[in-house]
Design a protein around this motif. Structure first.
Motif, PDB file in Angstrom:
ATOM      1  N   SER A 193       0.807  -1.214   0.000  1.00  5.96           N
ATOM      2  CA  SER A 193       0.000   0.000   0.000  1.00  5.96           C
ATOM      3  C   SER A 193       0.846   1.272   0.000  1.00  5.96           C
ATOM      4  O   SER A 193       0.298   2.373  -0.123  1.00  5.96           O
ATOM      5  N   LEU A 194       2.172   1.158   0.133  1.00  5.36           N
ATOM      6  CA  LEU A 194       3.029   2.343   0.068  1.00  5.36           C
ATOM      7  C   LEU A 194       3.098   2.842  -1.366  1.00  5.36           C
ATOM      8  O   LEU A 194       3.096   2.064  -2.321  1.00  5.36           O
ATOM      9  N   THR A 195       3.174   4.156  -1.527  1.00  2.00           N
ATOM     10  CA  THR A 195       3.342   4.713  -2.869  1.00  2.00           C
ATOM     11  C   THR A 195       4.794   4.557  -3.301  1.00  2.00           C
ATOM     12  O   THR A 195       5.683   4.224  -2.500  1.00  2.00           O
ATOM     13  N   ILE A 196       5.060   4.813  -4.573  1.00  2.00           N
ATOM     14  CA  ILE A 196       6.424   4.740  -5.093  1.00  2.00           C
ATOM     15  C   ILE A 196       7.343   5.664  -4.306  1.00  2.00           C
ATOM     16  O   ILE A 196       8.443   5.272  -3.884  1.00  2.00           O
ATOM     17  N   ARG A 197       6.899   6.877  -4.086  1.00  2.00           N
ATOM     18  CA  ARG A 197       7.713   7.836  -3.327  1.00  2.00           C
ATOM     19  C   ARG A 197       7.938   7.357  -1.892  1.00  2.00           C
ATOM     20  O   ARG A 197       9.050   7.448  -1.368  1.00  2.00           O
ATOM     21  N   GLN A 198       6.908   6.832  -1.261  1.00  2.00           N
ATOM     22  CA  GLN A 198       7.025   6.410   0.132  1.00  2.00           C
ATOM     23  C   GLN A 198       8.012   5.257   0.305  1.00  2.00           C
ATOM     24  O   GLN A 198       8.673   5.158   1.341  1.00  2.00           O
ATOM     25  N   LEU A 225       6.231   1.010   8.153  1.00  2.00           N
ATOM     26  CA  LEU A 225       5.018   1.836   8.202  1.00  2.00           C
ATOM     27  C   LEU A 225       5.181   3.128   8.991  1.00  2.00           C
ATOM     28  O   LEU A 225       4.236   3.904   9.096  1.00  2.00           O
ATOM     29  N   MET A 226       6.376   3.371   9.546  1.00  2.00           N
ATOM     30  CA  MET A 226       6.572   4.617  10.290  1.00  2.00           C
ATOM     31  C   MET A 226       6.863   5.774   9.353  1.00  2.00           C
ATOM     32  O   MET A 226       7.357   5.582   8.235  1.00  2.00           O
ATOM     33  N   ARG A 227       6.560   6.956   9.801  1.00  2.00           N
ATOM     34  CA  ARG A 227       6.769   8.163   8.997  1.00  2.00           C
ATOM     35  C   ARG A 227       8.264   8.434   8.841  1.00  2.00           C
ATOM     36  O   ARG A 227       9.021   8.373   9.808  1.00  2.00           O
ATOM     37  N   LEU A 244       0.880   2.814  -6.412  1.00  2.00           N
ATOM     38  CA  LEU A 244       1.281   2.036  -5.254  1.00  2.00           C
ATOM     39  C   LEU A 244       2.338   1.002  -5.638  1.00  2.00           C
ATOM     40  O   LEU A 244       2.400   0.542  -6.790  1.00  2.00           O
ATOM     41  N   PHE A 245       3.123   0.627  -4.665  1.00  2.00           N
ATOM     42  CA  PHE A 245       4.152  -0.389  -4.869  1.00  2.00           C
ATOM     43  C   PHE A 245       3.549  -1.674  -5.432  1.00  2.00           C
ATOM     44  O   PHE A 245       4.105  -2.287  -6.349  1.00  2.00           O
ATOM     45  N   GLY A 246       2.399  -2.071  -4.901  1.00  2.00           N
ATOM     46  CA  GLY A 246       1.776  -3.304  -5.345  1.00  2.00           C
ATOM     47  C   GLY A 246       1.253  -3.266  -6.759  1.00  2.00           C
ATOM     48  O   GLY A 246       0.931  -4.315  -7.332  1.00  2.00           O
ATOM     49  N   GLN A 293       9.414  -3.082  -9.033  1.00  2.00           N
ATOM     50  CA  GLN A 293       9.505  -3.230  -7.581  1.00  2.00           C
ATOM     51  C   GLN A 293      10.943  -3.488  -7.148  1.00  2.00           C
ATOM     52  O   GLN A 293      11.424  -2.937  -6.155  1.00  2.00           O
ATOM     53  N   ARG A 294      11.646  -4.327  -7.897  1.00  2.00           N
ATOM     54  CA  ARG A 294      13.052  -4.609  -7.589  1.00  2.00           C
ATOM     55  C   ARG A 294      13.895  -3.328  -7.699  1.00  2.00           C
ATOM     56  O   ARG A 294      14.779  -3.080  -6.875  1.00  2.00           O
TER      57      ARG A 294
END
Length: 671
Positions: free
Chosen positions: A464-469, A480-482, A523-525, A532-533
């Protein structure tokens, strides 16, 4: 004598086009079409010698093509795809449906846990990373035997010989023996190495007695000995047509010699060329050299760079051939600028990692360090003794199950035995040392100073993380921490997104744009396995940690993407690839050739480099089973022995890059 009737094919596709959503839905919002006008047949005759492999670069649709064969995409017109043989009396009732008769086994981090047709190890692999090494099992951590038998639910079904709803014990014994799984049957599946888990997933699919087994890049991430043993096993299945096999592979992967037919996919999810192996290879060879010699224009959907290593053959005696590139041709990845100081022993500094006789035990089983090391003038020590210093570039090798992943878990302190073993990181222990005056090293200290990319990280990072995140997560304490970012860190994240936009942005166009909104929209997914790699590779090195650990970090990438990451690892934004042309005079006149070279980037020319490559203050630890996926800077190497062989680990030093000389690779593997 009357000729035997010709059996109908298992899969017949006649001028079909495929979609994920119906083309009449939402006024054109149905998404792209795949393989327009595809015609393909998979024969059902056991005597047929057609053994297919689907080859193509990332995003060309290899997995999608296998899904099409299994009936998982919409076909237009619907009658263009049929399964004639499955409708005959020769097929048991339980295999009448295509999704049962045709099993899919995928090996990337996303699909391997999904179960898709026998492809996953289920929920046991989704436990937290350190749980893999605990002696106490979770309720979901079932044994390999239970996994193979399907006993992974609270109410497992009963097993009876030749039970149409169960699994034959006779078949179970044969599959377990063929795949060398007998010693592993009572182990929790989370204890299995990458290669062992792969054999387990293939076994689980075989126990359903499918008519067809689709294997999506089955050799990715496997060590040479395991590949050498798995290929003949698959050949035996193909020879008996029990089941019939269809494989997929990247262009740079060596193709098993028993493959007879190829489907080569273009970059736009269309079939480039299809047919008998030698015919396809001859056409690709003429295209490759035609473009290289200037006689043909390059098709953007079939880049010649992706074809350079294609054509090598996997035999029982190893890999044969040099691919479509001529012998002695410089690979793009080996055209890196000469930076010998990055591999010199004279530049090493203080110890960052110190292991003095490490043995990892699970009860009576020794998973790492089951040997005694003898060094000149020193007392023999049991277990692994290894020191990594600043400036060193290490390669860690060994068969699947030899303990490479365990070493990574010790380095990153995911392994609970880290606290009790003689290990120091950055000169400090995990436990208080009386009289040292130093505080014990915390998990947060370690994570702040080690960058890490591995299949385990790939499996556990939230989809659920975005590419940037994902990139920003390099500055966070947990997934999952900021993230704690300053202006310099934000600038590095932006620089990486711009540098790798063509690999990360699903809607990338050739137009130059500084708008990075896409990195927060996807999103990463949602990304391809290769993207992803790439993202996890960037995350591992973006903040210039003291130690960069790359565990199979480049597996699943095409040659061009891999080489771009390799160059970024060495030089950051300072260097880039460019195409140069030159005139060659031959017997038949002159011709123009093109080659890829490394040049200064625009950022370097303007003094605006925000992300640099590895420095002499950093150490690199790379784990790989493929020499082309080992960075050129690696000089020191450690090769772990086969598990429980009681042979000692071997150490050595390379006299040059691994991927330019097979002799160096053979020296490491003692072959």
């Amino acid at each position: 004598m009357r000729p035997l009737p010709v059996r109908t094919p298992i899969v017949r596709i006649n001028n079909g086009t495929f979609y994920r959503h119906h083309p009449a839905s939402q006024a054109g919002q149905h998404g792209p079409s795949f393989f327009p006008g595809l015609t393909f047949e998979l024969p059902s005759e056991p005597t047929s010698k057609d053994r297919w492999c689907v080859v193509g670069p990332s995003l060309s649709g290899k997995t999608t093509f296998l899904q099409v064969l299994r009936g998982q995409l919409l076909c237009v017109p619907p009658t263009a795809r049929t399964y004639p043989y499955l409708a005959t009396e020769a097929v048991p009732h339980r295999l009448k449906a295509a999704n049962r008769a045709i099993q899919f086994v995928g090996f990337d981090a996303e699909r391997s846990g999904s179960g898709g047709g026998g492809g996953g190890l289920g929920p046991a692999t989704s436990a937290y990373l350190s749980a893999r090494y605990e002696s106490r099992r979770e309720s979901t951590d079932f044994s390999l035997r239970d996994f193979l038998l399907g006993n992974t639910q609270l109410n497992p079904f009963s097993l009876a010989e030749n039970d149409d709803n169960g699994i034959s014990l006779t078949l179970m014994d044969r599959v377990v023996a063929d795949l060398r799984l007998q010693p592993l049957l009572d182990l929790p599946v989370s204890f299995l190495s990458n290669g062992q888990g792969r054999r387990a997933r293939i076994a689980r699919a075989l126990l359903t007695s499918p008519e067809v087994l689709l294997l999506d890049e089955p050799f990715m991430g496997l060590d040479p000995p395991t590949v050498a043993s798995l290929s003949p096993l698959l050949r035996g299945m193909a020879d008996k047509a029990a089941p019939r096999l269809v494989l997929s592979a990247r262009p740079q992967d060596p193709l098993p010699e028993w493959i007879t037919h190829l489907v080569y996919l273009r970059g736009d999810c269309q079939v480039g060329v299809m047919g008998e192996r030698e015919v396809v290879m001859d056409g690709l060879r003429r295209y490759y050299h035609g473009v290289k010699n200037g006689g043909l224009a390059e098709d953007e959907t079939m880049p010649v760079r992706a074809l350079r290593e294609m054509g090598r053959v996997l035999t029982e005696n190893g890999i044969r051939g040099i691919g479509l590139g001529e012998e002695g041709e410089i690979f793009a990845g080996t055209s890196l600028p000469k930076t010998p100081q990055k591999g010199k022993r004279t530049n090493v500094g203080e110890a960052l990692v110190e292991m003095e006789g490490c043995q990892v035990r699970y009860g009576n089983k020794i998973a790492l360090g089951n040997w005694t090391e003898h060094k000149d003038g020193q007392q023999p020590t049991k277990g692994l003794t290894w020191t990594v210093r600043r400036g060193e570039r290490w390669g860690v090798f060994g068969p699947n199950g030899s303990g490479k992943t365990t070493i990574v878990s010790l380095l990153c302190s995911d392994h609970p035995q880290t606290y009790s073993l003689p290990i120091k990181l950055f000169g400090r222990s995990r436990l208080p040392e009386p009289g040292s005056g130093q505080l014990p090293l915390t998990l947060w200290d370690i994570q702040a100073r080690i960058g890490h990319s591995s299949p385990e990280v790939h499996q556990h990072i939230p989809r659920s993380l975005t590419i940037r995140q994902v990139i920003e997560n390099a500055w966070a304490d947990t997934f999952l921490m900021r993230a704690k970012l300053d202006n310099e860190a934000r600038a590095k994240v932006d620089a990486c997104l711009q540098w790798f936009e063509s690999e990360l942005n699903p809607i990338h166009s050739t137009k130059t744009s500084h708008d990075l909104a896409w990195a927060s929209n996807y999103l990463f997914g949602e990304l391809s396995f290769s993207a992803q790699r790439v993202l996890l590779f960037i995350r591992s090195m973006v903040k210039s940690p003291d130690v960069v650990v790359l565990d199979e970090a480049f597996s699943g990438m095409d040659e061009g993407v891999r080489d771009k990451c390799m160059l970024f690892l060495a030089e950051g934004e300072a260097k880039t690839y460019a195409t140069s042309s030159g005139e060659v005079i031959g017997r038949e006149g002159s011709s123009t050739t093109t080659e890829t070279v490394v040049v200064d980037s625009e950022q370097s020319k303007t003094g605006n480099v925000k992300v640099t490559g590895l420095s002499d203050r950093q150490a690199l630890i790379c784990i790989s089973h493929i020499k082309e996926e080992v960075p050129d800077a690696v000089r020191e190497w450690l090769c772990l022995p086969e598990a429980n062989s009681q042979m000692a680990a071997r150490f050595g030093r390379l006299d040059g890059p691994l991927r330019t000389d097979a002799r160096r690779w053979n020296e490491i593997w003692a072959i």
